[in-house]
Design a protein around this motif. Structure first.
Motif, PDB file in Angstrom:
ATOM      1  N   GLY A 103      42.903 -41.892  -8.641  1.00 56.27           N
ATOM      2  CA  GLY A 103      43.188 -42.118 -10.280  1.00 56.27           C
ATOM      3  C   GLY A 103      43.206 -43.115 -10.899  1.00 56.27           C
ATOM      4  N   ILE A 104      43.727 -44.278 -10.174  1.00 57.61           N
ATOM      5  CA  ILE A 104      43.506 -45.660 -10.742  1.00 57.61           C
ATOM      6  C   ILE A 104      42.143 -46.066 -11.322  1.00 57.61           C
ATOM      7  N   SER A 105      41.216 -45.492 -10.189  1.00 56.64           N
ATOM      8  CA  SER A 105      39.952 -46.039 -10.368  1.00 56.64           C
ATOM      9  C   SER A 105      39.303 -45.349 -11.499  1.00 56.64           C
ATOM     10  N   ARG A 106      39.977 -44.210 -11.791  1.00 50.17           N
ATOM     11  CA  ARG A 106      39.463 -43.428 -13.169  1.00 50.17           C
ATOM     12  C   ARG A 106      40.152 -43.900 -14.378  1.00 50.17           C
ATOM     13  N   LEU A 107      40.988 -45.115 -14.315  1.00 47.37           N
ATOM     14  CA  LEU A 107      41.984 -45.555 -15.215  1.00 47.37           C
ATOM     15  C   LEU A 107      42.853 -44.376 -15.811  1.00 47.37           C
ATOM     16  N   SER A 108      43.489 -43.467 -14.970  1.00 50.12           N
ATOM     17  CA  SER A 108      44.296 -42.576 -15.442  1.00 50.12           C
ATOM     18  C   SER A 108      45.774 -42.988 -15.587  1.00 50.12           C
ATOM     19  N   VAL A 109      46.091 -42.992 -16.822  1.00 48.02           N
ATOM     20  CA  VAL A 109      47.521 -43.743 -17.119  1.00 48.02           C
ATOM     21  C   VAL A 109      48.619 -42.610 -16.099  1.00 48.02           C
ATOM     22  N   ARG A 110      48.273 -41.815 -16.043  1.00 51.86           N
ATOM     23  CA  ARG A 110      49.397 -40.883 -15.343  1.00 51.86           C
ATOM     24  C   ARG A 110      49.310 -41.513 -13.799  1.00 51.86           C
ATOM     25  N   SER A 111      48.274 -41.631 -13.195  1.00 44.33           N
ATOM     26  CA  SER A 111      48.188 -42.121 -12.037  1.00 44.33           C
ATOM     27  C   SER A 111      48.749 -43.451 -11.739  1.00 44.33           C
ATOM     28  N   ILE A 112      48.450 -44.379 -12.742  1.00 39.18           N
ATOM     29  CA  ILE A 112      48.992 -45.580 -12.612  1.00 39.18           C
ATOM     30  C   ILE A 112      50.396 -45.884 -12.723  1.00 39.18           C
ATOM     31  N   VAL A 113      50.957 -44.960 -13.474  1.00 37.19           N
ATOM     32  CA  VAL A 113      52.631 -44.722 -13.794  1.00 37.19           C
ATOM     33  C   VAL A 113      52.933 -44.310 -12.386  1.00 37.19           C
ATOM     34  N   ALA A 114      52.414 -43.115 -11.786  1.00 42.18           N
ATOM     35  CA  ALA A 114      52.780 -42.522 -10.543  1.00 42.18           C
ATOM     36  C   ALA A 114      52.827 -43.438  -9.497  1.00 42.18           C
ATOM     37  N   THR A 115      51.638 -44.428  -9.266  1.00 41.81           N
ATOM     38  CA  THR A 115      51.388 -45.213  -8.308  1.00 41.81           C
ATOM     39  C   THR A 115      52.418 -46.478  -8.301  1.00 41.81           C
ATOM     40  N   LEU A 116      52.935 -46.856  -9.483  1.00 40.22           N
ATOM     41  CA  LEU A 116      53.795 -47.810  -9.683  1.00 40.22           C
ATOM     42  C   LEU A 116      55.141 -47.325  -9.343  1.00 40.22           C
ATOM     43  N   LEU A 117      55.439 -46.155  -9.506  1.00 37.56           N
ATOM     44  CA  LEU A 117      56.703 -45.497  -9.167  1.00 37.56           C
ATOM     45  C   LEU A 117      56.717 -45.310  -7.529  1.00 37.56           C
ATOM     46  N   PHE A 118      55.565 -44.881  -7.073  1.00 38.10           N
ATOM     47  CA  PHE A 118      55.602 -44.725  -5.706  1.00 38.10           C
ATOM     48  C   PHE A 118      55.992 -45.945  -4.848  1.00 38.10           C
ATOM     49  N   VAL A 119      55.421 -47.200  -5.521  1.00 41.35           N
ATOM     50  CA  VAL A 119      55.567 -48.547  -4.786  1.00 41.35           C
ATOM     51  C   VAL A 119      57.131 -48.765  -4.906  1.00 41.35           C
ATOM     52  N   ILE A 120      57.582 -48.515  -6.172  1.00 43.90           N
ATOM     53  CA  ILE A 120      58.979 -49.243  -6.463  1.00 43.90           C
ATOM     54  C   ILE A 120      59.906 -48.544  -5.745  1.00 43.90           C
ATOM     55  N   ILE A 121      59.882 -47.201  -5.510  1.00 44.97           N
ATOM     56  CA  ILE A 121      60.669 -46.176  -4.774  1.00 44.97           C
ATOM     57  C   ILE A 121      60.817 -46.654  -3.434  1.00 44.97           C
ATOM     58  N   ALA A 122      59.356 -46.700  -2.746  1.00 46.10           N
ATOM     59  CA  ALA A 122      59.255 -47.095  -1.470  1.00 46.10           C
ATOM     60  C   ALA A 122      59.876 -48.485  -1.074  1.00 46.10           C
ATOM     61  N   MET A 123      59.806 -49.430  -2.197  1.00 48.34           N
ATOM     62  CA  MET A 123      60.365 -50.728  -1.729  1.00 48.34           C
ATOM     63  C   MET A 123      61.932 -50.460  -1.738  1.00 48.34           C
ATOM     64  N   ILE A 124      62.491 -49.890  -2.612  1.00 49.07           N
ATOM     65  CA  ILE A 124      63.862 -49.675  -2.761  1.00 49.07           C
ATOM     66  C   ILE A 124      64.330 -48.958  -1.409  1.00 49.07           C
ATOM     67  N   THR A 125      63.806 -47.914  -1.123  1.00 45.77           N
ATOM     68  CA  THR A 125      64.194 -46.978   0.083  1.00 45.77           C
ATOM     69  C   THR A 125      63.798 -47.829   1.217  1.00 45.77           C
ATOM     70  N   VAL A 126      62.918 -48.847   1.679  1.00 47.66           N
ATOM     71  CA  VAL A 126      62.977 -49.696   2.752  1.00 47.66           C
ATOM     72  C   VAL A 126      64.231 -50.666   2.764  1.00 47.66           C
ATOM     73  N   PHE A 127      64.477 -51.216   1.659  1.00 52.92           N
ATOM     74  CA  PHE A 127      65.544 -52.087   1.398  1.00 52.92           C
ATOM     75  C   PHE A 127      66.755 -51.421   1.783  1.00 52.92           C
ATOM     76  N   VAL A 128      67.142 -50.072   1.325  1.00 54.84           N
ATOM     77  CA  VAL A 128      68.281 -49.306   1.600  1.00 54.84           C
ATOM     78  C   VAL A 128      68.455 -49.004   2.881  1.00 54.84           C
ATOM     79  N   LEU A 129      67.371 -48.423   3.499  1.00 48.00           N
ATOM     80  CA  LEU A 129      67.557 -48.256   5.098  1.00 48.00           C
ATOM     81  C   LEU A 129      67.554 -49.195   5.684  1.00 48.00           C
ATOM     82  N   GLN A 130      67.204 -50.369   5.411  1.00 48.46           N
ATOM     83  CA  GLN A 130      67.349 -51.540   6.305  1.00 48.46           C
ATOM     84  C   GLN A 130      68.969 -51.999   6.387  1.00 48.46           C
ATOM     85  N   LYS A 131      69.437 -51.911   4.998  1.00 48.13           N
ATOM     86  CA  LYS A 131      70.782 -52.306   4.891  1.00 48.13           C
ATOM     87  C   LYS A 131      71.648 -51.331   5.571  1.00 48.13           C
ATOM     88  N   ILE A 132      71.317 -50.145   5.742  1.00 48.23           N
ATOM     89  CA  ILE A 132      72.243 -49.157   6.447  1.00 48.23           C
ATOM     90  C   ILE A 132      72.015 -49.130   7.875  1.00 48.23           C
TER      91      ILE A 132
END
Length: 135
Positions: A103-132
Protein backbone atom coordinates in the motif's frame (compact mmCIF):
# COMPACT_ATOMS: atom_id res chain seq x y z
CA UNK A 1 21.54 -1.03 13.69
CA UNK A 2 22.52 -3.18 10.75
CA UNK A 3 22.22 -1.09 7.58
CA UNK A 4 23.61 -3.67 5.15
CA UNK A 5 21.41 -6.57 6.25
CA UNK A 6 18.43 -4.19 6.49
CA UNK A 7 19.04 -3.05 2.91
CA UNK A 8 19.42 -6.60 1.64
CA UNK A 9 16.26 -7.70 3.49
CA UNK A 10 14.31 -4.76 2.08
CA UNK A 11 15.50 -5.53 -1.44
CA UNK A 12 14.48 -9.18 -1.09
CA UNK A 13 11.03 -8.19 0.21
CA UNK A 14 10.61 -5.65 -2.58
CA UNK A 15 11.69 -8.15 -5.24
CA UNK A 16 9.34 -10.77 -3.79
CA UNK A 17 6.40 -8.37 -3.90
CA UNK A 18 7.14 -7.44 -7.52
CA UNK A 19 7.60 -11.09 -8.51
CA UNK A 20 4.32 -12.07 -6.84
CA UNK A 21 2.45 -9.17 -8.46
CA UNK A 22 3.73 -9.98 -11.94
CA UNK A 23 3.18 -13.73 -11.66
CA UNK A 24 -0.28 -13.65 -10.04
CA UNK A 25 -1.62 -10.15 -10.70
CA UNK A 26 -2.28 -9.75 -6.96
CA UNK A 27 -0.70 -7.82 -4.12
CA UNK A 28 1.33 -9.70 -1.53
CA UNK A 29 -0.77 -9.11 1.58
CA UNK A 30 -0.27 -12.14 3.81
CA UNK A 31 -3.75 -12.15 5.34
CA UNK A 32 -5.33 -11.97 1.88
CA UNK A 33 -3.07 -14.70 0.53
CA UNK A 34 -3.86 -16.93 3.51
CA UNK A 35 -7.62 -16.32 3.23
CA UNK A 36 -7.61 -16.90 -0.54
CA UNK A 37 -5.67 -20.12 -0.13
CA UNK A 38 -8.50 -21.47 2.01
CA UNK A 39 -11.52 -19.94 0.26
CA UNK A 40 -10.57 -19.52 -3.40
CA UNK A 41 -9.10 -22.04 -5.85
CA UNK A 42 -7.67 -19.30 -8.13
CA UNK A 43 -3.90 -19.07 -7.70
CA UNK A 44 -4.06 -21.59 -4.82
CA UNK A 45 -0.76 -23.21 -5.85
CA UNK A 46 1.04 -19.85 -6.00
CA UNK A 47 -0.47 -18.88 -2.65
CA UNK A 48 0.66 -22.14 -1.05
CA UNK A 49 4.18 -21.63 -2.43
CA UNK A 50 4.23 -18.09 -1.07
CA UNK A 51 3.11 -19.24 2.39
CA UNK A 52 5.61 -22.11 2.38
CA UNK A 53 8.32 -19.60 1.52
CA UNK A 54 7.39 -17.64 4.64
CA UNK A 55 8.14 -20.74 6.70
CA UNK A 56 11.06 -22.21 4.76
CA UNK A 57 13.02 -18.95 4.33
CA UNK A 58 13.41 -18.15 8.04
CA UNK A 59 13.95 -21.84 8.81
CA UNK A 60 16.94 -21.93 6.45
CA UNK A 61 18.24 -18.73 8.02
CA UNK A 62 17.98 -20.25 11.50
CA UNK A 63 19.84 -23.38 10.35
CA UNK A 64 22.62 -21.44 8.64
CA UNK A 65 23.14 -18.92 11.44
CA UNK A 66 22.35 -21.27 14.34
CA UNK A 67 20.18 -18.48 15.74
CA UNK A 68 18.21 -19.01 18.90
CA UNK A 69 15.39 -16.68 19.84
CA UNK A 70 12.17 -16.81 21.75
CA UNK A 71 9.25 -14.41 21.60
CA UNK A 72 7.07 -15.84 24.36
CA UNK A 73 6.31 -19.08 26.17
CA UNK A 74 2.74 -18.01 26.92
CA UNK A 75 0.35 -20.20 24.88
CA UNK A 76 -2.71 -18.12 25.94
CA UNK A 77 -0.91 -14.95 24.81
CA UNK A 78 -0.15 -16.56 21.42
CA UNK A 79 -3.79 -17.64 20.99
CA UNK A 80 -5.22 -14.24 21.99
CA UNK A 81 -2.62 -12.47 19.83
CA UNK A 82 -3.45 -14.65 16.83
CA UNK A 83 -7.17 -13.99 17.26
CA UNK A 84 -6.60 -10.23 17.56
CA UNK A 85 -4.36 -10.18 14.49
CA UNK A 86 -6.98 -12.07 12.46
CA UNK A 87 -9.75 -9.78 13.69
CA UNK A 88 -7.64 -6.69 13.05
CA UNK A 89 -6.79 -7.70 9.49
CA UNK A 90 -10.48 -8.14 8.70
CA UNK A 91 -11.39 -4.86 10.40
CA UNK A 92 -8.54 -2.97 8.72
CA UNK A 93 -9.09 -4.57 5.30
CA UNK A 94 -5.54 -5.88 5.23
CA UNK A 95 -2.47 -6.68 7.25
CA UNK A 96 0.84 -4.95 7.87
CA UNK A 97 2.42 -6.51 4.80
CA UNK A 98 -0.46 -5.54 2.53
CA UNK A 99 -0.70 -1.99 3.81
CA UNK A 100 2.93 -1.47 4.83
CA UNK A 101 4.76 -2.96 1.88
CA UNK A 102 2.29 -2.87 -1.00
CA UNK A 103 0.00 0.00 0.00
CA UNK A 104 2.69 2.49 0.91
CA UNK A 105 4.62 1.70 -2.26
CA UNK A 106 1.46 2.65 -4.21
CA UNK A 107 1.20 5.87 -2.12
CA UNK A 108 -2.17 4.80 -0.72
CA UNK A 109 -3.18 7.31 1.97
CA UNK A 110 -5.35 4.65 3.60
CA UNK A 111 -2.38 2.28 3.81
CA UNK A 112 -0.04 4.97 5.12
CA UNK A 113 -2.50 5.83 7.90
CA UNK A 114 -3.13 2.15 8.65
CA UNK A 115 0.61 1.39 8.87
CA UNK A 116 1.22 4.35 11.17
CA UNK A 117 -1.59 3.11 13.41
CA UNK A 118 -0.19 -0.45 13.37
CA UNK A 119 3.22 0.77 14.51
CA UNK A 120 1.89 3.13 17.18
CA UNK A 121 -0.48 0.52 18.63
CA UNK A 122 2.28 -2.13 18.56
CA UNK A 123 4.61 0.18 20.48
CA UNK A 124 1.92 0.93 23.07
CA UNK A 125 1.09 -2.78 23.38
CA UNK A 126 4.72 -3.78 23.99
CA UNK A 127 5.12 -1.00 26.53
CA UNK A 128 1.98 -1.99 28.44
CA UNK A 129 2.75 -5.73 28.36
CA UNK A 130 6.29 -5.11 29.64
CA UNK A 131 4.97 -2.88 32.43
CA UNK A 132 2.53 -5.55 33.65
CA UNK A 133 5.15 -8.27 33.28
CA UNK A 134 3.80 -10.24 30.32
CA UNK A 135 6.37 -11.10 27.67
Amino acid sequence: FTPLSSLIGGLIIGFSVILYLYTTGKLAGISGIFANTITNSNNRFANILFLLGLIIGPSIYLLINNANFEITKSIPLIIVGGFLVGFGTKLGSGCTSGHGVCGISRLSVRSIVATLLFVIIAMITVFVLQKIGIH
